[in-house]
Structure formats: structure tokens, C-alpha cells
Design an enzyme around this catalytic site. Structure first.
Site, PDB file in Angstrom:
ATOM      1  N   GLU A  17      14.444 -15.418  -0.039  1.00 32.01           N
ATOM      2  CA  GLU A  17      14.880 -16.347   0.915  1.00 32.01           C
ATOM      3  C   GLU A  17      13.734 -17.519   1.051  1.00 32.01           C
ATOM      4  O   GLU A  17      14.143 -18.620   1.378  1.00 32.01           O
ATOM      5  CB  GLU A  17      14.986 -15.879   2.301  1.00 32.01           C
ATOM      6  CG  GLU A  17      16.094 -15.076   2.300  1.00 32.01           C
ATOM      7  CD  GLU A  17      16.161 -14.478   3.702  1.00 32.01           C
ATOM      8  OE1 GLU A  17      15.372 -14.797   4.770  1.00 32.01           O
ATOM      9  OE2 GLU A  17      16.750 -13.286   3.953  1.00 32.01           O
ATOM     10  N   ASP A  31       0.908  -1.080  -0.169  1.00 27.18           N
ATOM     11  CA  ASP A  31       0.078   0.039  -0.132  1.00 27.18           C
ATOM     12  C   ASP A  31       0.995   1.257  -0.035  1.00 27.18           C
ATOM     13  O   ASP A  31       1.817   1.338   0.743  1.00 27.18           O
ATOM     14  CB  ASP A  31      -0.685  -0.164   1.238  1.00 27.18           C
ATOM     15  CG  ASP A  31      -1.975   0.834   1.246  1.00 27.18           C
ATOM     16  OD1 ASP A  31      -2.810   1.029   0.434  1.00 27.18           O
ATOM     17  OD2 ASP A  31      -1.987   1.849   2.169  1.00 27.18           O
TER      18      ASP A  31
HETATM   19  C1  GLC Z   1      -4.186   3.039  -0.813  1.00 21.56           C
HETATM   20  C2  GLC Z   1      -5.424   2.294  -0.404  1.00 21.56           C
HETATM   21  C3  GLC Z   1      -6.604   3.021  -0.063  1.00 21.56           C
HETATM   22  C4  GLC Z   1      -6.159   3.922   1.387  1.00 21.56           C
HETATM   23  C5  GLC Z   1      -4.857   4.316   1.080  1.00 21.56           C
HETATM   24  C6  GLC Z   1      -4.378   5.005   2.439  1.00 21.56           C
HETATM   25  O1  GLC Z   1      -4.360   4.026  -1.649  1.00 21.56           O
HETATM   26  O2  GLC Z   1      -5.784   1.378  -1.763  1.00 21.56           O
HETATM   27  O3  GLC Z   1      -7.764   2.210   0.098  1.00 21.56           O
HETATM   28  O4  GLC Z   1      -7.276   4.694   1.649  1.00 21.56           O
HETATM   29  O5  GLC Z   1      -3.977   3.684   0.449  1.00 21.56           O
HETATM   30  O6  GLC Z   1      -3.839   3.765   3.125  1.00 21.56           O
END
Ligand code: GLC
Ligand code: CA
Length: 568
Positions: free
Chosen positions: A277, A228
Site C-alpha cells: 500500500e 526477527d
Molecule cells: C534473533 C536475533 C537474536 C535474538 C533472537 C531472539 O535470532 O537475531 O539476536 O537473540 O532472535 O530475539
């Protein structure tokens, strides 16, 4: 929010399935299905999807024909941003189940030949994370403050934020804290909601912790991570002002002091060593919003991650010229780093493509239903085009049912944090997060166990006709189109990772490309116009997004807004 921290009875790793494709580079052409745990299947009837629910539906995903499942976050979280605010990275939130449920899910998936990719949220934690809570509680002298970005404010009494950065969800990217003695204190940085403080990745404890979290889930047997905000962890030294009034406009178009900084690549080099790994090719896929596909390619250099989402492709409208351009740029950009291109049309952050393409071009956040019929026609065609391209494709739960975005959710049920903050990006993401319909005629349409039972967002009444049950066996349904497409994609030697795209001459508004392999050739024709177009039939029809493609003698009619697959 760490109530099941005590759940440390971690089971031994689930073995990689014997029947999952053992070929090297499984991820190079994998079709990866995104499950949004809140909205996939609710096993206990509380209106919220959960891990046992997902587990019970794995055979559906195997039969659909996908290779892997990516699960959006199911970790312990106060749910300020639907789980993208993690309070404990090693615990399952009780609303989704337990670690034992996660283990059972991974095992079952492997048994069925499906791989599991979990979401990792390293840019920020929840404000309820133990580190952040201690940093607040212990006051300005707390050593834990350096794990986040705490700064004194500007102005005479520190009443102004430390710099001019804005939160992606709207408002300043800084929130002021209160000292333990109740006096106004330092500010902390949050690129997203105030409940999502950004980690300071210069602090060694942060880097150590995430390496350990990676190992925790790798030991559990997961096959990879979707990372993310993979472009956000490193901030420009000194946290310089941006100086522009409209920062959201710049996002994704410019290099920002908090996004796509070159330093992030060091982190991925370290992570790649850990992934390597483990046996069975565990992968990392970057959610990296960068100004160009060329910059996205940096995330998938040989010693970094395996894949990165192709958001330029997701952003392209249903238009032959625009599509050809973005396909070429995508393939050309990945070639030098020898990474597979990825393709994606929908996810939990954007308006579903069945709704986007039924509206005039207007980006990825659309608030009107548009022309539903046209949208679905184009969505089906766009999916066949995507699945015919070389590389790996991402599907988002419900797109195989042709679900539209729910654009008329009442304000009182909305949960997207940016909906409640003014001038932020998005705000209407709940529309693509409505629980999906499985069966029956009464809501929640098999999402939960009991007809008439709850679902955390209400489903439209028309969704009874869009359920898995309603579409199964109907040759014209979108679900059967997806099933056929994924089966053909597996069977056709020229589809998947290998063969290049060769463009052929094609009338205006249409696209024709060929893919040749030693064992056979494949042609894809796409008509993005509102009128049927007659062409020379390039071969025998394999599949048509319009249901059928009329061939008379040497001529074929490409229906309006349709894609046809041909065997040559
Ligand atoms: C990413 C996720 C989204 C979230 C953001 C903050 O873009 O896909 O859903 O709100 O990160 O974590
Ligand atoms: Ca539930």
C-alpha cells in the site's frame, strides 16, 4: 520500561529520497549494511551507541557505497537480549534516543540516498510489555493471557512444564508464574530467554497489533523490516512434545513444532498487502532458520516477503566445493519463486567471518582466535566472492574493517543472555558486538566522543590500527577494498541482480564463473587453497582481494586464499 510512551509527537513521514535509486526492485541487488545500534557510534559518551551517533556517521555509509542500512532494535526494552526483548514497539529506548531522533535519522538517510530497514520482533515481547504485565497481574482469568502461551503445568501439582520444549538459550522453554495471591500458577512459553514470552499468533489482537506497528513505522518513512525469528510465530496445534533429548541439534535441520510451520506464511501474505500500500517498494526480509534453502524460498513467494537471509551460505566454510554447491542450491531454490538470492557472511549472532575462516571448520560459533592472518585473507576473498554473486548482499558493521571476533572478553563483561544459561545455543555472541573503532589511538577509538571514555564492551588495543581513520587512504586496507568493491559492483553492468552465473572449468580448489550482460562480461576467480595457482588470465584485473593479481602474458597467478575480479 515504557517511559517514553508519552513521546507521541510523531513527525510526518520522511519522504523517500529523490536521489535514491528510483528503479523498480531496488532491493533485488541492494547491498544492505547492518548497524548494531549499541556498538556503532555513541554521541553522548555514556558508552552505549545511539541514534544520533548513527545519524552522524551516515555520510560514512554513503561513501562506503551501500544502498540501505538495517538497524537492529532500538525500541524501549529492558535489554535482557540486547533489545530483542521489546517492551514498547512504538517507542525508542531512552538509551538510544527519542522518536524525533529516529525521524531525523530516517530523513538524513533518505537525503543521502540511503534506505532504512528496521528490525521487527513479532515472535515475542519483553516480559515488561504492558500486555504481559497485565496478564500476570490480573491472574489466570485475564483475557490478556491468551495473547501469550499460558498453560497449566503437568504433574500432580502442576510442577512440571507443559511440554518438553527447550529454550534456544538453554533450559526449559517454560517458566512458571506466581498467581496474584502468591500461589504457584500457570507456565508461559518462551523459546528464548524467560524475559521474552512468545506471543500467541492465533489471537486476533496480536495480529492486529502488529499490522498497526507495521503502519506506524511505514508512516515514519522506513523502507522495510527485518523480521526477527520469522519462522517462529506459529506453533503446531496442541504444542506437541518433541521427544528428543538434543533439541538444539535438531534446530535448523528438522521441522520443529515451533519453527517453520506452514501457518506463518498467512501472516506474511497479510503483511505484504500492507507493504504494497505504501509507495517506494517497502520490503520485508525474513530471518528464517529453515532446514533447507528450498524451504527458505517459501518466505519469498510473490505474495509474501521480498528477501530471506541465506543462512546456508553463511554456514559454508572456505572450501571451493562446498561454496559452489551452496551457491548453486541457493540460486536454483530462488528461481522458481523469482526472488533474489541473498548472501551474508556475518551478523550480530555469529562469529565474524574473519575469525571463522582462520579456524578449522566448526560452525558459526567459534571461541578461538585461530590464525588471524589467514582468517583475514580468506575473509577478504570471501567478501569479493559474495559481492560478485547475483542478488542482494548483507554486510555487518565492522566487517569492512576486517575486524576479528573478540574471543577473550572477560566473563564479567559478557551480556549475551545464553551465556548465563547452561546448555544453550551460542552464549558467546558478545564477541562480534564489540563497539567498532573509528579513529584515534586511545579507546574507545572514536566510538564515543572522549578518549579514555567508556564503551559497553572493551575494545582490544590492536583496534587502534583497524580504525576507519587508520585504514582510510591505505590501498591495502580492508576498508579500501570494500569501498573499491562496492564502487566496481555499481559500475559493472554484469554485476548486481541480473546476469546468471556460468561456471567455467577451474583447477581443483579454485572456482571460476562468468556473468554476461549486454554491455559487458565479468569473470570472478577464487582460490580457496593455501598455494598460489596459475591459470590462463580471463581478462583484465578489476580488483583483487590479495591487493594485486600478477599477470604475465596469458598467465595469471591466483594467490593463496584470494578472489580476483576480471573485466572481459
Ligand atoms: C534473533 C536475533 C537474536 C535474538 C533472537 C531472539 O535470532 O537475531 O539476536 O537473540 O532472535 O530475539
Ligand atoms: Ca550513547
Amino acid at each position: 520500561m515504557t517511559q517514553n510512551l508519552a513521546d507521541t509527537s510523531r513527525p510526518a513521514a520522511a519522504p523517500i529520497a529523490a536521489n535514491a535509486s528510483a528503479t523498480r526492485g531496488w532491493w533485488r541487488d541492494a547491498v544492505i549494511y547492518q548497524v548494531y545500534p549499541r556498538s556503532f557510534a555513541d554521541s553522548n559518551g555514556d558508552g552505549m551507541g545511539d541514534l544520533p551517533g548513527i545519524r552522524s556517521r551516515l555520510p560514512y555509509l554513503r561513501d562506503l557505497g551501500v544502498d540501505a542500512v538495517w538497524l537492529s532494535p532500538f525500541y524501549a526494552s529492558p535489554q535482557a537480549d540486547a533489545g530483542y526483548d521489546v517492551a514498547d514497539y512504538r517507542a525508542v529506548d531512552p538509551m538510544f534516543g527519542t522518536l524525533l531522533d529516529a525521524d531525523a535519522l530516517i530523513r538524513d538517510a533518505h537525503q543521502l540516498g540511503l534506505r532504512i530497514i528496521v528490525d521487527l520482533v513479532p515472535n515475542h515481547s519483553s516480559d515488561q510489555h504492558e500486555w504481559f504485565q497485565r496478564a500476570l497481574r490480573e491472574g489466570p482469568a485475564s483475557p490478556l493471557r491468551d495473547r501469550y502461551h499460558f498453560r497449566p503445568g503437568k504433574g500432580e501439582a502442576g510442577e512440571l512444564p507443559p511440554n518438553d520444549w527447550e529454550s534456544i538459550f538453554g533450559g526449559p522453554a517454560w517458566t512458571r508464574t506466581e498467581n496474584p495471591d502468591s500461589t504457584p500458577g500457570d507456565w508461559y512459553l518462551h523459546l528464548f530467554a524467560p524475559e521474552q514470552p512468545d506471543f500467541n499468533w492465533e489471537n486476533a489482537a496480536v495480529a492486529d497489533e502488529f499490522r498497526s506497528i507495521l503502519r506506524f513505522w511505514l508512516d515514519m518513512g522506513v523502507d522495510g523490516f527485518r523480521i526477527d525469528v520469522a519462522h517462529g510465530m506459529v506453533k503446531a496445534p496442541g504444542l506437541p512434545d518433541i521427544g528428543s533429548g538434543d533439541q538444539l541439534q535438531l534446530l535448523g535441520n528438522d521441522v520443529m513444532p515451533f519453527f517453520d510451520q506452514d501457518g506463518v506464511h498467512e501472516i506474511y501474505r497479510a503483511w505484504r498487502k500492507i507493504l504494497d500500500e505504501y509507495p517506494g517498494e517497502r520490503i520485508g526480509v525474513a530471518e528464517a532458520w529453515t532446514p533447507t534453502v528450498q524451504r527458505t524460498a517459501n518466505y519469498v513467494r510473490a505474495d509474501e516477503l521480498h528477501q530471506a537471509f541465506n543462512f546456508q551460505y553463511l554456514g559454508a566454510y572456505w572450501d571451493a566445493t562446498a561454496l559452489r554447491e551452496v551457491i548453486d542450491v541457493s540460486l536454483d531454490s530462488m528461481r522458481p519463486v523469482d526472488a533474489p538470492t541473498t548472501w551474508v557472511l556475518s551478523n550480530h549472532d555469529v562469529t565474524r567471518h574473519a575469525t571463522r575462516f582462520g579456524n578449522l571448520p566448526g560452525g558459526t560459533q567459534i571461541r578461538t582466535p585461530g590464525n588471524r592472518e589467514q582468517g583475514l585473507r580468506r575473509a577478504r576473498a570471501a567478501t569479493l566472492l559474495m559481492l560478485a554473486l547475483p542478488g542482494s548482499a548483507y554486510l555487518y558493521q565492522g566487517e569492512e574493517l576486517g575486524l576479528p571476533d573478540v574471543t577473550d572478553l572477560p566473563d564479567e563483561v559478557r551480556q549475551d543472555p545464553s551465556f548465563f544459561r547452561k546448555a544453550g545455543q551460542d552464549g558467546y555472541r558478545d564477541g562480534c558486538r564489540v563497539p567498532i573503532p573509528w579513529s584515534g589511538t586511545e579507546a574507545p577509538y572514536g566510538f564515543g566522543p572522549t578518549p579514555g571514555g567508556p564503551s559497553w564492551l572493551p575494545q582490544p588495543a590492536e583496534w587502534a590500527q583497524l580504525s576507519v581513520e587508520a585504514q582510510t587512504g591505505d590501498p591495502n586496507s580492508t576498508l579500501e577494498l570494500y569501498r573499491s568493491a562496492l564502487a566496481v559492483r555499481r559500475a559493472q553492468p554484469a554485476l548486481g541482480a541480473g546476469a546468471e552465473v556460468t561456471w567455467l572449468d577451474s583447477p581443483e580448489g579454485t572456482l571460476t564463473f562468468r556473468r554476461d550482460s549486454a554491455e559487458g562480461s565479468f569473470v570472478c576467480t577464487v582460490n580457496t587453497t593455501a598455494e598460489p595457482v596459475t591459470v590462463i588470465a580471463p581478462g583484465t584485473v578489476l580488483l583483487s582481494s590479495a591487493g594485486s593479481t600478477e599477470v604475465t602474458g596469458a598467465k595469471a597467478v591466483l594467490e593463496a586464499d584470494s578472489t580476483t575480479w576480471w573485466e572481459v
